[in-house]
Design a protein around this motif. Structure first.
Motif, PDB file in Angstrom:
ATOM      1  N   VAL A 102      10.571 -15.077 -17.216  1.00 42.50           N
ATOM      2  CA  VAL A 102       9.768 -14.697 -16.047  1.00 42.50           C
ATOM      3  C   VAL A 102       9.270 -13.256 -16.206  1.00 42.50           C
ATOM      4  N   ARG A 103       7.965 -13.096 -16.098  1.00 41.57           N
ATOM      5  CA  ARG A 103       7.386 -11.757 -16.228  1.00 41.57           C
ATOM      6  C   ARG A 103       7.688 -10.904 -15.003  1.00 41.57           C
ATOM      7  N   SER A 104       7.640  -9.609 -15.152  1.00 44.29           N
ATOM      8  CA  SER A 104       8.096  -8.702 -14.093  1.00 44.29           C
ATOM      9  C   SER A 104       6.980  -8.276 -13.135  1.00 44.29           C
ATOM     10  N   HIS A 105       5.726  -8.603 -13.429  1.00 42.01           N
ATOM     11  CA  HIS A 105       4.617  -8.154 -12.583  1.00 42.01           C
ATOM     12  C   HIS A 105       4.011  -9.332 -11.820  1.00 42.01           C
ATOM     13  N   GLU A 106       3.532  -9.024 -10.622  1.00 44.82           N
ATOM     14  CA  GLU A 106       2.913 -10.044  -9.773  1.00 44.82           C
ATOM     15  C   GLU A 106       1.414 -10.142 -10.062  1.00 44.82           C
ATOM     16  N   PRO A 107       0.766 -11.281  -9.824  1.00 45.44           N
ATOM     17  CA  PRO A 107       1.328 -12.521  -9.253  1.00 45.44           C
ATOM     18  C   PRO A 107       1.987 -13.432 -10.296  1.00 45.44           C
ATOM     19  N   GLN A 108       2.007 -12.978 -11.569  1.00 42.98           N
ATOM     20  CA  GLN A 108       2.583 -13.809 -12.633  1.00 42.98           C
ATOM     21  C   GLN A 108       4.074 -14.062 -12.405  1.00 42.98           C
ATOM     22  N   ALA A 111       4.462 -17.073 -10.060  1.00 38.33           N
ATOM     23  CA  ALA A 111       4.075 -18.324 -10.725  1.00 38.33           C
ATOM     24  C   ALA A 111       5.099 -18.727 -11.779  1.00 38.33           C
ATOM     25  N   ASP A 112       5.576 -17.757 -12.567  1.00 40.42           N
ATOM     26  CA  ASP A 112       6.589 -18.047 -13.592  1.00 40.42           C
ATOM     27  C   ASP A 112       7.878 -18.551 -12.953  1.00 40.42           C
ATOM     28  N   THR A 113       8.294 -17.912 -11.866  1.00 34.98           N
ATOM     29  CA  THR A 113       9.519 -18.313 -11.157  1.00 34.98           C
ATOM     30  C   THR A 113       9.407 -19.749 -10.656  1.00 34.98           C
ATOM     31  N   LEU A 114       8.233 -20.105 -10.164  1.00 34.55           N
ATOM     32  CA  LEU A 114       8.017 -21.464  -9.662  1.00 34.55           C
ATOM     33  C   LEU A 114       8.002 -22.485 -10.799  1.00 34.55           C
ATOM     34  N   VAL A 115       7.443 -22.118 -11.951  1.00 36.51           N
ATOM     35  CA  VAL A 115       7.469 -23.012 -13.119  1.00 36.51           C
ATOM     36  C   VAL A 115       8.911 -23.247 -13.565  1.00 36.51           C
ATOM     37  N   VAL A 116       9.698 -22.184 -13.633  1.00 34.10           N
ATOM     38  CA  VAL A 116      11.115 -22.322 -14.002  1.00 34.10           C
ATOM     39  C   VAL A 116      11.827 -23.237 -13.003  1.00 34.10           C
TER      40      VAL A 116
END
Length: 200
Positions: A102-108, A111-116
């Motif tokens: 999960v990347r540390s910057h938003e909004p990524q 989105a990464d957290t939701l994919v996980v």
């Protein structure tokens, strides 16, 4: 419920050796499953707190948290009937391994957290499916019933990832997480857990 969709989403099936280990240690399976339901509810509530202006996310996570806590209570009741004591069980490396991506910057980051989250729910669904044919009637019926909710949770997480992320970026994240998830599932694990890899 669409299990073919889940099989396609995941990078690999659960190894047969994991199913054998789960059937041989159903006490640890249930304890860790209970812990995972609680963690799933906690994660949903944490996301509601962190992203308090995202209405669709809040509505989904609120329902999910309640549902996961009901599952937590259901596992506790099964454990009580089977006289399985509540003992501390360490977390597997699975969820933490995925969250490293999960990347540390938003909004990524969102989105990464939701994919996980989608991968964790999809794998849970696939593992219930792998176990159901081999379990006793009570546990088989319970886990069979969970297939539908876990499938719905996976779909909800994935839908939100595309809603709050950029489509091509989410697609790339899915490919990256799929490869890491497959590695965690197919590699050797020293401890058996609900989301562990192949038993050593």
């Amino acid at each position: 419920m669409n299990l073919p969709e889940i099989h396609e989403f995941l990078g690999c099936p659960t190894p047969a050796a994991w199913v054998t280990a789960a059937l041989a240690d159903q006490e640890t399976l249930l304890i860790d499953h209970k812990n995972n339901e609680f963690k799933a509810a906690s994660t949903a509530m944490a996301l509601m707190a962190k992203y308090s202006t995202h209405l669709d996310l809040i509505n989904f996570m609120s329902r999910l948290a309640r549902e996961e806590l009901v599952h937590h209570e259901q596992v506790l009741r099964i454990m009580k009937r089977r006289r399985i004591d509540l003992i501390p069980v360490s977390a597997s490396r699975y969820a933490s391994g995925l969250r490293k991506l999960v990347r540390s910057h938003e909004p990524q980051k969102l989105a990464d957290t939701l994919v996980v989250g989608a991968f964790i729910e999809a794998r849970s669904c696939e593992r219930f499916e792998a176990l159901v044919p081999h379990l006793d009637e009570e546990l088989g019926k319970f886990y069979g019933g969970l297939l539908k909710s876990e499938s719905r949770h996976y779909q909800g997480y994935l839908k939100l990832a595309y809603q709050y992320g950029e489509t091509q970026d989410v697609d790339r994240t899915i490919q990256k997480v799929r490869a890491a998830e497959r590695e965690l599932i197919e590699s050797t694990d020293v401890e058996f857990r609900f989301h562990s890899g192949v038993p050593a």
